[in-house]
Design an enzyme around this catalytic site. Structure first.
Site, PDB file in Angstrom:
ATOM      1  N   GLU A   1      14.042   0.153  -4.356  1.00  0.00           N
ATOM      2  CA  GLU A   1      13.480   1.647  -4.805  1.00  0.00           C
ATOM      3  C   GLU A   1      14.780   2.381  -4.471  1.00  0.00           C
ATOM      4  O   GLU A   1      14.813   3.414  -5.544  1.00  0.00           O
ATOM      5  CB  GLU A   1      12.377   1.878  -3.466  1.00  0.00           C
TER       6      GLU A   1
ATOM      7  N   ASP B   1      -9.294  10.714  -2.597  1.00  0.00           N
ATOM      8  CA  ASP B   1      -8.113  10.032  -3.277  1.00  0.00           C
ATOM      9  C   ASP B   1      -8.057  10.542  -4.753  1.00  0.00           C
ATOM     10  O   ASP B   1      -8.486  11.508  -5.145  1.00  0.00           O
ATOM     11  CB  ASP B   1      -8.531   8.522  -3.264  1.00  0.00           C
TER      12      ASP B   1
ATOM     13  N   ASN C   1      11.633  -1.791   1.877  1.00  0.00           N
ATOM     14  CA  ASN C   1      10.779  -1.120   0.777  1.00  0.00           C
ATOM     15  C   ASN C   1      10.604   0.131   1.181  1.00  0.00           C
ATOM     16  O   ASN C   1      10.726   0.801   2.243  1.00  0.00           O
ATOM     17  CB  ASN C   1       9.488  -1.974   1.208  1.00  0.00           C
TER      18      ASN C   1
END
Length: 414
Positions: free
Chosen positions: A191, A237, A128
């Site tokens: 990915e 964020d 990942n």
């Protein structure tokens, strides 16, 4: 990444800052004032750093090598089938996170945070790559925010269930297409094949001593995510507000690889690069989902909607109910989407004044607004209930079929 910076400079999209700048507040504040790539040549005295690497769609267009208007349509056809070539081993030196110009972005932040770093992990023949914010604890430890249920968190659970730590390698200063691929929800382990596809069909990787493979980067940190926990946050964020303080897993850094005169990459939390990388990877997915119910022309997750919570979908209706079907398809594709507006082909989805015009002239509130209560939204939305329950609103801002002549806008012939 250096080749990409050169292309951006050739396009006139780089601001070079040659005076000394601090990594605490000052560099982030400078980057917040522009959407150009900012190159700091003397960060904290003698270090190099870039910010706003992909803060506008034009930068991604330069990386991909085709026009902005083709990005979403082309990415929607991705097959995740590029060739990943192992080029050998990567040597490591003793790690020292404190030697890097890792930034503290805002006054209430818990400390210095890695924000552009891609975490590559491998366990049980599953790999990942994804970006996680990571708080510097000391010279060889980080505290990470891992979202429950996402791939890195699941791999960590698998490792810990076998009384093992999860091996990882963290890259900083990676080509923006690798970063984009790592931000995209792709099939498991795809990915790097996706990054290779975006970069022309092939990408090279190098194996760290712990077995994890990484692409070319300015800085590589090797280590292990442990079962130990540490306080992580506050941190700003995507909405520009502070995310809650949590207990996050500790990453033990065991090695470091750096290029000569490395260029550190920092992403401004809540800035346009953060928004683009959070939201734009969802646009091709929305495009695919909407194409299943009507003729879709384009999709945009808007900057004003934090690049994540608001979307505009452009369609050509084939039946009168297509816009509402498009609304439902968009929500299904991107579950964090909060408000979506569906418009006709004559509306410029990148011009919010034009989108507002469509809402003003083509929406009847009793017929064209869908309100969906009690659904899962984004955990980042400050007005969420609990950890993500919310209300979604879809707006059909399209013309009534058969009455298009009543909506023709006056214009002059060229």
């Amino acid at each position: 990444m250096r080749e990409f910076i050169k292309k951006m400079r050739d396009a006139g999209l780089v601001d070079d800052i040659y005076e000394e700048v601090s990594s605490v507040y000052q560099a982030p504040k400078i980057a917040s004032k522009t959407n150009k790539l900012v190159f700091f040549h003397k960060l904290d005295g003698d270090k190099k750093s870039v910010m706003n690497v992909t803060s506008i769609r034009k930068s991604l267009s330069i990386a991909l090598g085709y026009p902005e208007e083709d990005i979403v349509k082309n990415l929607s056809k991705a097959e995740y089938n590029g060739n990943v070539v192992n080029r050998g081993k990567l040597y490591m030196i003793q790690p020292d996170l404190l030697s890097l110009p890792i930034m503290k972005h805002y006054p209430k932040d818990a400390g210095r945070y890695l924000t552009s770093a891609i975490v590559f992990s491998e366990y049980g023949n599953i790999s990942n790559a994804s970006i996680h914010r990571m708080l510097v604890l000391d010279k060889n430890h980080l505290a990470a925010r891992l979202v429950e249920g996402r791939h890195t968190h699941n791999l960590l659970k698998s490792a810990l269930s076998n009384n093992e730590k999860l091996p990882v390698a963290i890259t900083i200063g990676t080509h923006p297409l690798v970063t984009f691929a790592s931000c995209t929800r792709v099939p498991e382990g795809k990915e790097m094949p996706f990054a290779a596809e975006l970069m022309g069909g092939e990408i090279s990787v190098f194996e760290c001593p712990n077995g994890v493979k990484v692409p070319d980067a300015e800085i590589v940190l090797e280590g292990y995510i442990t079962g130990e926990k540490a306080t992580e946050g506050p941190f700003v964020d995507i909405t520009g507000t502070y995310d809650p303080v949590r207990q996050g897993p500790v990453i033990e850094i065991t090695g470091m690889h750096i290029k000569d005169d490395p260029i550190y990459h920092g992403i401004l939390p809540g800035g346009n690069e953060h928004k683009l990388l959070m939201g734009m990877p969802y646009e091709p997915k929305i495009y695919r989902y909407v194409s299943g119910v009507t003729t879709v022309r384009n999709v945009s997750l808007t900057t004003g909607g934090c690049g994540y919570l608001h979307g505009v979908v452009q369609i050509r209706k084939n039946t009168q109910g297509d816009a509402k079907n498009a609304i439902m398809a968009a929500f299904a594709a991107h579950t964090s989407l909060k408000h979506v507006v569906v418009v006709d082909e004559d509306i410029d989805i990148y011009n919010m004044e034009d989108v507002e015009y469509a809402i003003a002239t083509r929406v009847r509130g009793d017929e064209d607004i869908m309100v969906i209560k009690g659904v899962r939204g984004s955990s980042l939305d400050p007005c969420r209930i609990g950890d993500g329950m919310n209300v979604k609103v879809g707006v059909d801002a399209t013309m009534v079929m058969g009455k298009e002549d009543e909506f023709i806008r006056a214009e002059w012939d060229d």
